[in-house]
Enzyme design. Structure first.
Site, PDB file in Angstrom:
ATOM      1  CE1 TYR A 159      35.642  41.993  43.583  1.00  0.00           C
ATOM      2  CE2 TYR A 159      35.192  42.424  45.840  1.00  0.00           C
ATOM      3  CZ  TYR A 159      34.977  42.696  44.303  1.00  0.00           C
ATOM      4  OH  TYR A 159      34.144  43.490  43.887  1.00  0.00           O
ATOM      5  CG  PHE A 175      43.149  46.736  42.512  1.00  0.00           C
ATOM      6  CD1 PHE A 175      42.431  45.674  43.025  1.00  0.00           C
ATOM      7  CD2 PHE A 175      43.860  46.633  41.435  1.00  0.00           C
ATOM      8  CE1 PHE A 175      41.737  44.957  41.888  1.00  0.00           C
ATOM      9  CE2 PHE A 175      43.408  45.847  40.467  1.00  0.00           C
ATOM     10  CZ  PHE A 175      42.318  44.902  40.715  1.00  0.00           C
ATOM     11  NE  ARG A 215      30.877  42.845  33.938  1.00  0.00           N
ATOM     12  CZ  ARG A 215      32.049  43.045  34.866  1.00  0.00           C
ATOM     13  NH1 ARG A 215      31.867  42.599  36.103  1.00  0.00           N
ATOM     14  NH2 ARG A 215      33.144  43.527  34.375  1.00  0.00           N
ATOM     15  CB  THR A 224      36.248  48.600  36.078  1.00  0.00           C
ATOM     16  OG1 THR A 224      35.851  47.279  35.565  1.00  0.00           O
ATOM     17  CG2 THR A 224      36.563  48.239  37.548  1.00  0.00           C
ATOM     18  NE  ARG A 263      31.176  49.197  38.566  1.00  0.00           N
ATOM     19  CZ  ARG A 263      31.619  47.989  38.183  1.00  0.00           C
ATOM     20  NH1 ARG A 263      31.866  47.880  36.833  1.00  0.00           N
ATOM     21  NH2 ARG A 263      31.977  47.129  39.042  1.00  0.00           N
ATOM     22  CG  ASN A 312      33.564  49.896  40.961  1.00  0.00           C
ATOM     23  OD1 ASN A 312      33.249  49.209  42.241  1.00  0.00           O
ATOM     24  ND2 ASN A 312      34.207  49.256  40.114  1.00  0.00           N
ATOM     25  CG  HIS A 344      30.488  42.075  42.048  1.00  0.00           C
ATOM     26  ND1 HIS A 344      31.978  41.804  41.613  1.00  0.00           N
ATOM     27  CD2 HIS A 344      30.159  40.763  42.114  1.00  0.00           C
ATOM     28  CE1 HIS A 344      31.778  40.300  41.053  1.00  0.00           C
ATOM     29  NE2 HIS A 344      30.713  39.706  41.540  1.00  0.00           N
TER      30      HIS A 344
HETATM   31  P1  ATP Z   1      33.426  43.750  39.944  1.00  0.00           P
HETATM   32  O1  ATP Z   1      34.209  42.436  40.001  1.00  0.00           O
HETATM   33  O2  ATP Z   1      33.597  44.302  41.393  1.00  0.00           O
HETATM   34  O3  ATP Z   1      32.133  43.706  39.486  1.00  0.00           O
HETATM   35  P2  ATP Z   1      34.790  44.542  37.624  1.00  0.00           P
HETATM   36  O4  ATP Z   1      34.548  43.215  37.128  1.00  0.00           O
HETATM   37  O5  ATP Z   1      34.334  45.537  36.772  1.00  0.00           O
HETATM   38  O6  ATP Z   1      34.198  44.728  39.050  1.00  0.00           O
HETATM   39  P3  ATP Z   1      37.530  43.827  38.254  1.00  0.00           P
HETATM   40  O7  ATP Z   1      38.491  43.895  37.391  1.00  0.00           O
HETATM   41  O8  ATP Z   1      37.062  42.364  38.405  1.00  0.00           O
HETATM   42  O9  ATP Z   1      36.235  44.715  38.001  1.00  0.00           O
HETATM   43  O10 ATP Z   1      37.894  44.475  39.673  1.00  0.00           O
HETATM   44  C1  ATP Z   1      37.246  44.150  40.799  1.00  0.00           C
HETATM   45  C2  ATP Z   1      37.257  45.318  41.565  1.00  0.00           C
HETATM   46  O11 ATP Z   1      38.479  45.861  42.025  1.00  0.00           O
HETATM   47  C3  ATP Z   1      36.480  46.643  40.800  1.00  0.00           C
HETATM   48  O12 ATP Z   1      35.093  46.510  40.896  1.00  0.00           O
HETATM   49  C4  ATP Z   1      37.215  47.707  41.603  1.00  0.00           C
HETATM   50  O13 ATP Z   1      36.529  48.006  42.902  1.00  0.00           O
HETATM   51  C5  ATP Z   1      38.598  47.366  42.083  1.00  0.00           C
HETATM   52  N1  ATP Z   1      39.596  47.635  41.175  1.00  0.00           N
HETATM   53  C6  ATP Z   1      39.947  46.954  40.050  1.00  0.00           C
HETATM   54  N2  ATP Z   1      40.892  47.829  39.392  1.00  0.00           N
HETATM   55  C7  ATP Z   1      41.317  48.689  40.214  1.00  0.00           C
HETATM   56  C8  ATP Z   1      42.373  49.495  40.187  1.00  0.00           C
HETATM   57  N3  ATP Z   1      43.001  49.789  39.151  1.00  0.00           N
HETATM   58  N4  ATP Z   1      42.653  50.274  41.383  1.00  0.00           N
HETATM   59  C9  ATP Z   1      41.687  50.042  42.444  1.00  0.00           C
HETATM   60  N5  ATP Z   1      40.587  49.381  42.522  1.00  0.00           N
HETATM   61  C10 ATP Z   1      40.520  48.457  41.323  1.00  0.00           C
HETATM   62 MG    MG Z   2      34.982  41.526  38.418  1.00  0.00          MG
END
Ligand code: ATP
Ligand code: MG
Length: 136
Positions: free
Chosen positions: A51, A59, A87, A93, A104, A114, A117
């Site tokens: 990440y 976060f 997706r 998300t 989700r 959530n 991933h």
């Molecule tokens: P992922 O990468 O896990 O598939 P995503 O692409 O939908 O999810 P991202 O923006 O890449 O979302 O964020 C990665 C992960 O970080 C999210 O899945 C979530 O677990 C966490 N996350 C994202 N935004 C927030 C937030 N505002 N507060 C807390 N955790 C968050």
């Molecule tokens: Mg992501």
């Protein structure tokens, strides 16, 4: 539509809720083939580098702590338009904003916990698949 591969992770809350089978069934029913899979416990190093794109986000530390809080189920999905298809199956998300019938919407507790991933582009999918399955 081109055949693609994408990385899926069932996050600690999904494993804890015992919905691995239900989630994999959704992938298979949508025409995605599971071509590699493993259950593993991420450590801070691995979760942190996975990440790393979010390192500057407020976060980030909580996210790494969460992703290391229990085992995860990592798999590679293959099929037509796999990145976008996965997706769509996942939903937004934030589970409160996820469309009804998505993973989700049905299983996630919060924006952090959530449940799944999924790679968000073909380029990231290639990198993420290589990150977890370097021999694939
Ligand atoms: P992922 O990468 O896990 O598939 P995503 O692409 O939908 O999810 P991202 O923006 O890449 O979302 O964020 C990665 C992960 O970080 C999210 O899945 C979530 O677990 C966490 N996350 C994202 N935004 C927030 C937030 N505002 N507060 C807390 N955790 C968050
Ligand atoms: Mg992501």
């Amino acid at each position: 539509m081109a055949t693609e591969r994408t990385l899926s992770i069932i996050k600690p809350d999904g494993v804890q809720k015992q919905v691995i089978g239900k989630i994999l069934t959704r992938f298979e029913d949508a025409g995605l083939r599971i071509v590699a899979a493993k259950m593993m416990q991420l450590d801070k190093n691995l979760a942190g580098s996975f990440y790393a794109v979010h390192k500057e986000r407020p976060f980030y530390n909580d996210l790494v702590t969460y992703m290391t809080s229990g085992p995860v189920f990592v798999s590679v999905l293959e099929g037509a338009d796999a990145v976008n298809k996965n997706r769509e199956l996942m939903g937004a998300t934030n589970p409160k904003e996820a469309k009804p019938g998505t993973i989700r919407a049905d299983f996630a507790d919060s924006i952090e916990a959530n449940t799944v991933h999924g790679s968000d582009s073909l380029e990231n999918a290639r990198n993420e698949v290589a990150f977890f399955f370097p021999d694939l």
